[in-house]
Design an enzyme around this catalytic site. Structure first.
Site, PDB file in Angstrom:
ATOM      1  N   TYR A  17       1.352  -1.007 -10.867  1.00 27.31           N
ATOM      2  CA  TYR A  17       1.313   0.255  -9.844  1.00 27.31           C
ATOM      3  C   TYR A  17       1.849   1.344  -9.581  1.00 27.31           C
ATOM      4  CZ  TYR A  17      -1.523   2.235  -5.658  1.00 27.31           C
ATOM      5  OH  TYR A  17      -2.014   2.946  -4.808  1.00 27.31           O
ATOM      6  N   ASP A  40      10.607   0.180  -9.715  1.00 30.07           N
ATOM      7  CA  ASP A  40       9.724   0.391  -9.274  1.00 30.07           C
ATOM      8  C   ASP A  40       9.887  -0.846  -8.068  1.00 30.07           C
ATOM      9  OD1 ASP A  40       8.162   0.400  -6.909  1.00 30.07           O
ATOM     10  OD2 ASP A  40       5.986   2.022  -8.630  1.00 30.07           O
ATOM     11  N   LYS A  72       7.686  -0.958   1.294  1.00 27.85           N
ATOM     12  CA  LYS A  72       6.634  -2.069   2.047  1.00 27.85           C
ATOM     13  C   LYS A  72       8.292  -3.329   3.028  1.00 27.85           C
ATOM     14  CE  LYS A  72       2.865  -2.588  -1.385  1.00 27.85           C
ATOM     15  NZ  LYS A  72       2.643  -2.126  -3.141  1.00 27.85           N
TER      16      LYS A  72
END
Ligand code: PLP
Length: 429
Positions: free
Chosen positions: A144, A239, A267
């Protein structure tokens, strides 16, 4: 367990907010029932509106590596906030956070801050395309990379949770240059490069997949991508929105010894505030505006409050932090294993540091197809049983279980005991 107040809020929310939530997985659709509305968090615990306390393994989807409401972060952030919350002009905090990131990631010469992981990956691909002057982007099933159009094919997280192969509203044109390959399939990656290596602008990958449960990279997978990208002139993007500062101070690239050209972060580097960042090789990053012709901007980018929260969080993460996380995560892993084995429940755990993927599966899980074979019904029953005993797991089998530095021995032991009981209940149901 009482849930009347959460239920009432959910009812009101559903009338005025899409699905009653601001992000799909939160709605508990994959596990059924009423999502808990959270009123408070402290260390490893969260409390819902009805006053129930849970040991939290979502940790704001991995962002809160220090746990909730860390007093040192709160003190620093509130001090900074008194000086104003946004200027739309450069501030000292951005420089300090950028230096901190560069210090931890030798592959990152320069960085640009954005407001979310979605923005980071979207902008990184734009920079890569601008640099390589090519169109194609290779990604992997079950990974994702946020919700930008070009990534919404066979993606992880909510797309996996709801088993959506594609998203409505994304035109064929937007994904025409996206190639999706199976994760960990060295042969498929090699074949793709052989076929159209000279058209590939970028390969983007979660170096440890954390949005189809947790799936570590197969031996040689990341280095093969590195080799093929170097050979063909494509930009390799890791990522690391989850793995950055999570699997170790230098992210997955340090752990596996493979350097990408660009890295995306999010995050943890926001310390619980909305942040993303992308960075990497000087010659690629200098393509980005105002140094180069690739346009990318943001009103609240580099917001001083978010920067301060991220900065303090990173300052508090030392080498010893990762040793402690490793120990408590390993204890949890072993406790889950033994609880399941005593109950005769087939589970398969994938763990990289404080990221744990729990699959109700008889076979190892190495890619998205195998993750999808796991027993979703068993996860659902396990989730509810754990919630009932005060443990808050992700409300989807396609998400990671995150351990934070605030989870102490007591929290881990209580979780292992609850899990042992829950595995037994599964067996009976
Ligand atoms: C969470 C995540 C994103 C998206 O970040 P948002 O802040 O939710 O937009 C991108 N990539 C990975 C690997 C993620 O886990």
């Amino acid at each position: 367990m009482k849930s009347a107040k959460s239920a009432e809020l959910y009812d009101r929310a559903s009338k005025v907010m899409v699905g009653g939530v601001s992000s799909p997985v939160r709605a508990f659709k994959a596990v059924g029932g009423t999502p808990r509305f959270i009123s408070r968090g402290k260390k490893a615990h969260i409390w819902d509106e009805d006053g129930n306390r849970y040991i939290d393994y979502v940790c704001s989807w991995g962002a809160l590596i220090l746990g909730h409401a860390d007093r040192r972060v709160l003190a620093y952030v509130s001090e900074k906030m008194r000086n104003g919350t946004s200027f739309g002009a450069p501030t000292r905090e951005e420089v300090l956070l950028a230096e901190k990131i560069r210090g931890a990631f030798p592959s990152v010469d320069k960085v640009r801050f954005v407001n979310s992981g979605t923005e980071a990956t979207m902008s990184a691909v734009r920079a890569a395309r601008g640099y390589a002057r090519r169109a194609k982007v290779v990604k992997f099933e079950g990974c994702y990379h946020g919700h930008a159009d070009q990534f919404l094919t066979k993606a992880g997280s909510g797309m996996a949770t709801f088993d959506l192969p594609a998203s409505a509203g994304v035109t064929e044109g937007s994904v025409a240059d996206t190639v999706t390959l199976p994760f960990n399939d060295l042969g498929a990656a090699e074949a793709e490069f052989r076929k159209e290596g000279d058209k590939i602008a970028a390969v983007i990958v979660e170096p440890v997949a954390g949005n189809m449960g947790v799936v570590p990279p197969a031996k040689g997978f990341l280095s093969l991508l590195r080799r093929e990208c170097t050979k063909s002139g494509a930009v390799l993007i890791f990522d690391e929105v989850i793995t950055g500062f999570r699997v170790g101070p230098g992210g997955a690239q340090k752990l596996y010894g493979v350097e990408p050209d660009l890295t995306t972060l999010g995050k943890i580097i926001g310390g619980g505030f909305p942040v993303g960042a992308y960075g990497g090789k000087r010659e690629i990053m200098e393509m980005v505006s105002p140094e180069g012709p690739v346009y990318q901007a943001g009103t609240l980018s580099g917001n001083p409050v978010a920067m301060a929260a991220g900065l303090k969080t990173l300052e508090l993460l030392t080498g010893g932090s990762y040793d402690r996380l490793e120990r408590s995560s390993k204890t949890l892993e072993e406790g889950l294993e033994s609880g399941a084995s005593r109950a005769g429940t087939d589970i398969h755990l994938n763990r990289v540091g404080s990221m744990i993927g729990l699959f109700f599966a008889t076979e190892p899980v190495r890619n998205y197809a195998e993750a999808k074979k796991a027993d979703a019904g068993a996860y659902r029953r396990f989730f509810w049983s754990m919630l009932g005993s005060g443990v808050y797991l992700a409300p989807s089998a396609f998400e990671a279980t995150f351990v934070s530095l605030a989870h102490d021995t007591g929290d881990i032991e209580a979780t292992v005991e609850s899990a042992a009981r829950s595995f037994k209940e599964l067996d009976r149901s």
